[in-house]
Motif scaffolding. Structure first.
Motif, short mmCIF file in Angstrom:
data_model
loop_
_atom_site.label_atom_id
_atom_site.label_comp_id
_atom_site.label_asym_id
_atom_site.label_seq_id
_atom_site.Cartn_x
_atom_site.Cartn_y
_atom_site.Cartn_z
N PHE A 1 -17.20 -6.78 -8.40
CA PHE A 1 -15.95 -6.30 -7.83
C PHE A 1 -15.48 -7.15 -6.66
O PHE A 1 -16.28 -7.71 -5.91
CB PHE A 1 -16.11 -4.86 -7.34
CG PHE A 1 -16.13 -3.85 -8.44
CD1 PHE A 1 -17.28 -3.61 -9.16
CD2 PHE A 1 -14.98 -3.14 -8.77
CE1 PHE A 1 -17.30 -2.68 -10.19
CE2 PHE A 1 -14.99 -2.22 -9.79
CZ PHE A 1 -16.14 -1.98 -10.50
N GLY A 2 -14.16 -7.21 -6.50
CA GLY A 2 -13.57 -7.82 -5.34
C GLY A 2 -13.50 -6.82 -4.20
O GLY A 2 -13.89 -5.66 -4.36
N PRO A 3 -12.97 -7.25 -3.05
CA PRO A 3 -12.91 -6.37 -1.88
C PRO A 3 -11.81 -5.32 -1.97
O PRO A 3 -11.83 -4.35 -1.22
CB PRO A 3 -12.65 -7.33 -0.72
CG PRO A 3 -11.92 -8.46 -1.37
CD PRO A 3 -12.52 -8.60 -2.74
N PHE B 1 -10.43 3.84 -14.01
CA PHE B 1 -10.16 2.61 -14.74
C PHE B 1 -8.68 2.52 -15.11
O PHE B 1 -8.09 3.47 -15.64
CB PHE B 1 -11.02 2.60 -16.01
CG PHE B 1 -10.71 1.52 -16.99
CD1 PHE B 1 -10.01 1.79 -18.16
CD2 PHE B 1 -11.12 0.21 -16.77
CE1 PHE B 1 -9.74 0.80 -19.08
CE2 PHE B 1 -10.84 -0.79 -17.68
CZ PHE B 1 -10.16 -0.50 -18.83
N ARG C 1 -5.72 -2.62 -0.29
CA ARG C 1 -5.36 -1.28 0.20
C ARG C 1 -3.85 -1.16 0.20
O ARG C 1 -3.18 -1.81 0.99
CB ARG C 1 -5.92 -1.08 1.60
CG ARG C 1 -5.44 0.18 2.30
CD ARG C 1 -6.06 1.43 1.72
NE ARG C 1 -7.50 1.46 1.88
CZ ARG C 1 -8.28 2.40 1.38
NH1 ARG C 1 -7.75 3.38 0.66
NH2 ARG C 1 -9.58 2.36 1.57
N LEU D 1 -12.97 6.65 -8.44
CA LEU D 1 -12.67 5.37 -9.07
C LEU D 1 -12.20 5.61 -10.50
O LEU D 1 -12.92 6.18 -11.31
CB LEU D 1 -13.92 4.50 -9.11
CG LEU D 1 -14.03 3.41 -8.08
CD1 LEU D 1 -15.46 3.01 -7.86
CD2 LEU D 1 -13.22 2.19 -8.54
N GLN E 1 -8.85 3.53 -6.72
CA GLN E 1 -9.77 4.44 -6.03
C GLN E 1 -9.03 5.23 -4.97
O GLN E 1 -8.41 4.66 -4.07
CB GLN E 1 -10.94 3.68 -5.40
CG GLN E 1 -11.99 4.62 -4.82
CD GLN E 1 -13.24 3.90 -4.37
OE1 GLN E 1 -13.19 2.77 -3.91
NE2 GLN E 1 -14.39 4.57 -4.50
N LEU F 1 -6.91 2.33 -2.93
CA LEU F 1 -7.58 1.03 -2.93
C LEU F 1 -7.61 0.54 -4.36
O LEU F 1 -8.14 1.23 -5.24
CB LEU F 1 -9.00 1.17 -2.37
CG LEU F 1 -9.83 -0.12 -2.29
CD1 LEU F 1 -9.25 -1.07 -1.25
CD2 LEU F 1 -11.29 0.20 -1.95
N LEU G 1 -8.96 -2.06 -7.00
CA LEU G 1 -10.10 -2.95 -7.15
C LEU G 1 -10.00 -3.75 -8.44
O LEU G 1 -9.62 -3.23 -9.48
CB LEU G 1 -11.40 -2.14 -7.15
CG LEU G 1 -11.73 -1.45 -5.84
CD1 LEU G 1 -12.71 -0.31 -6.07
CD2 LEU G 1 -12.31 -2.44 -4.85
N TYR H 1 -9.12 -1.19 -11.22
CA TYR H 1 -9.46 0.18 -10.96
C TYR H 1 -8.65 0.67 -9.77
O TYR H 1 -8.33 -0.08 -8.86
CB TYR H 1 -10.95 0.34 -10.64
CG TYR H 1 -11.84 -0.01 -11.80
CD1 TYR H 1 -12.15 -1.34 -12.08
CD2 TYR H 1 -12.34 0.97 -12.63
CE1 TYR H 1 -12.94 -1.67 -13.16
CE2 TYR H 1 -13.13 0.64 -13.72
CZ TYR H 1 -13.42 -0.67 -13.97
OH TYR H 1 -14.20 -1.00 -15.05
#
Lengths: 117, 111
Positions: A108-110, A45, A113, A43, A37, A88, A90, A35
């Protein structure tokens, strides 16, 4: 059980360059989704992979691509970076396979960036 | 995927119960309702999921009326650390991981 990991966490690139982001899903999870963001678009897809095959794809240009390896780890690549690609990114993994679906919601992962200068 | 509508923002004091309602008029028979929490610069975190009636876990409750056209996330006794954006998602089985996030509800908790 370890969570979804993404590398690198931060990345700075310049316009025209390309970038590869990596995602390691939770052990045993076979589905990986990506994703984007941004503050303006929220957000969105990008694509989903399951068993090394792209199963779903969002509405992004061909500069955005991905793949999944036999160990379920996934990478996404963005070529010819544009300023608007700053975001970001994701990754989410889930156990979901055919017919399993929503009951097993993704984790989700962190995120990574990405800043494009 | 069914479209969802949530309030853009909410404010609460620490210790209060917070209820965030999500409208999903076009929910389909096979759709589940899922809520995520997101802190700045972090990935969304799964909170709770339900299909009908009431679901409760250690952090929240989810109330779903019989017609399933809306749902309410209830956070008991919020703290400052609950300040985040909360997303309501609705989707059918078989489309796992193709999530459509709306704008979410920005919850601000203060002392």
């Amino acid at each position: 059980k370890a969570g979804v990991t993404q590398t690198p966490r931060y990345l700075i690139k310049t316009r025209g360059q390309q970038v590869t982001l990596s995602c390691s899903p939770i052990s045993g999870h076979r589905s990986v989704s990506w994703y984007q963001q941004t503050p303006g678009q929220g957000l969105q897809f990008l694509f989903e992979y399951f068993s090394e095959t792209q199963r779903n794809k969002g509405n992004f240009p061909g500069r955005f691509s991905g793949r999944q390896f036999s160990n379920s780890r996934s990478e996404m690549n963005v070529s010819t970076l544009e300023l608007g690609d700053s975001a970001l990114y994701l990754c989410a993994s889930s156990l979901a396979g055919t017919g399993v679906g929503w009951v097993l919601s993704p984790f989700f992962g962190p995120g990574t960036r990405l800043t494009v200068l | 995927l069914a479209k969802t509508t949530q309030p853009i923002s909410m404010d609460s004091y620490e210790g209060q119960e917070v209820n965030i309602t999500c409208s999903h008029n076009n929910i389909a028979t096979n759709d589940y309702i899922t809520w995520y929490q997101q802190f700045p610069s972090q990935g969304p975190r799964f909170i709770i999921q339900g299909y009908k009636t009431k679901v409760t876990n250690e952090v929240a409750s989810l109330f779903i009326p019989a017609d399933r056209k809306s749902s309410t996330l209830s956070l008991p006794r919020v703290s400052l650390s609950d300040t985040a954006v909360y997303y309501c998602l609705v989707g059918e089985s078989g489309t796992a991981s193709k999530l459509t996030f709306g704008t979410g509800t920005r919850l601000q908790v203060t002392l």
